[in-house]
Design an enzyme around this catalytic site. Structure first.
Site, PDB file in Angstrom:
ATOM      1  N   LEU A 254      11.111  87.737  75.962  1.00 13.00           N
ATOM      2  CA  LEU A 254      11.250  87.945  74.516  1.00 13.00           C
ATOM      3  C   LEU A 254      12.090  86.091  74.011  1.00 13.00           C
ATOM      4  CD1 LEU A 254      11.581  91.674  74.437  1.00 13.00           C
ATOM      5  CD2 LEU A 254       9.749  90.544  73.700  1.00 13.00           C
ATOM      6  N   ASP A 255      12.116  85.872  73.592  1.00 11.31           N
ATOM      7  CA  ASP A 255      12.632  84.430  73.267  1.00 11.31           C
ATOM      8  C   ASP A 255      14.182  85.183  72.115  1.00 11.31           C
ATOM      9  OD1 ASP A 255      12.754  84.740  70.184  1.00 11.31           O
ATOM     10  OD2 ASP A 255      10.462  85.096  70.068  1.00 11.31           O
ATOM     11  N   LYS A 256      15.117  84.277  72.186  1.00 15.46           N
ATOM     12  CA  LYS A 256      16.248  84.503  71.417  1.00 15.46           C
ATOM     13  C   LYS A 256      16.454  85.273  70.354  1.00 15.46           C
ATOM     14  CE  LYS A 256      20.283  81.626  71.113  1.00 15.46           C
ATOM     15  NZ  LYS A 256      21.195  80.525  71.527  1.00 15.46           N
ATOM     16  N   GLN A 257      15.579  84.491  69.430  1.00 15.09           N
ATOM     17  CA  GLN A 257      15.646  86.103  68.075  1.00 15.09           C
ATOM     18  C   GLN A 257      14.493  86.644  67.852  1.00 15.09           C
ATOM     19  OE1 GLN A 257      17.767  85.288  66.581  1.00 15.09           O
ATOM     20  NE2 GLN A 257      18.270  83.515  67.332  1.00 15.09           N
ATOM     21  N   THR A 258      14.495  86.674  69.116  1.00 15.88           N
ATOM     22  CA  THR A 258      13.220  88.842  69.297  1.00 15.88           C
ATOM     23  C   THR A 258      14.417  89.913  70.168  1.00 15.88           C
ATOM     24  OG1 THR A 258      11.663  87.072  69.300  1.00 15.88           O
ATOM     25  CG2 THR A 258      11.280  89.809  70.032  1.00 15.88           C
TER      26      THR A 258
END
Length: 246
Positions: free
Chosen positions: A112-116
């Protein structure tokens, strides 16, 4: 019947991050390793590596860590990166420090990316990791997206029919299901794991994802009683449910 693996005590504890073989041998000599209520001083002894071992073995007065084959469900908060090496907060920072020395290493199952935020699995079981992320298994991933602009109504049919080609790619996407929750909020179910896939899908229809949260993976749902940044170990029934709900 599945054969139970065995291991030398020093090799097992070393692979679990407890120290070098020399350090573990020293720990055994001073009574720091207890198995079934008795001191285990001979760390060259081979023992069965069974799931109940943490309830039977103590290291320095504490229960043994989970044996190899652990699966962790983390409610990933925003701002954390699924990496072993990048700067800043990492998802591994919330786990016991010793677990970062395990071999095989504990790794995320997908990213999951940093903003998810939301449901993230970690494991030291390489076979399980590859089974979950394999396109052949079609493990469903469900995301709740908050959008910058209202949906126009054509997004669902477009995603559902499959064939959408993302910018910079040649292979079309598999069908995905869109559930509209409000004019600017939707739940999207996908069975692939391409780079920034959900964000790029909405970008392809002229929208922008402002917030993204993964709610479900296969048959596993992120429960409300697990706060962001907290984790728990999965039992075998929950691991099986990953595939049962796809």
């Amino acid at each position: 019947m599945k054969k139970v693996p065995t291991s030398r005590v020093d090799k097992l504890l070393g692979s679990m991050g407890y120290g070098s073989r020399t350090e573990i041998a020293r720990l055994g000599k001073v009574g720091g390793i207890v198995l079934d209520g008795a001191d285990l001083t001979d760390v060259s002894k081979r023992i069965p590596v069974t799931p109940d071992l943490p309830s039977r073995m103590e290291i320095d007065g504490e229960p043994l860590d989970p044996v190899p084959g652990l699966v962790i469900l983390l409610n990933k908060p925003l701002g954390m990166t699924c990496s072993h090496k990048e700067d800043g907060a990492l998802v591994y920072d919330v786990l016991p420090e010793r677990w970062r020395r395990r071999d095989p290493a504990v790794s995320t199952i997908g990213r999951l990316d940093k903003q998810t935020s939301g449901l993230l699995l970690l494991t030291d079981d390489g076979d399980l990791l590859h089974r979950v992320i394999s396109p052949k298994k079609h493990v469903a991933k469900v995301y709740r997206a908050t959008l910058a602009r209202p949906l126009v109504g054509t997004e669902g049919p477009l995603f559902e029919q499959g064939g959408l080609v993302l910018e910079g790619e040649d292979k079309p996407l598999a069908p995905a299901h869109l559930e509209v929750l409000s004019p600017t909020e939707a739940r999207l179910t996908v069975t692939e794991g391409r780079y920034h896939m959900v964000r790029r899908m909405f970008a392809a229809v002229g929208n922008h994802v402002e917030a993204l949260h993964r709610e479900r993976l296969g048959g596993l749902t992120l429960r409300d009683d697990l706060p962001p940044g907290e984790w728990r170990l999965l039992d075998q029934a929950e691991i099986d449910a990953i595939f049962g709900g796809s």
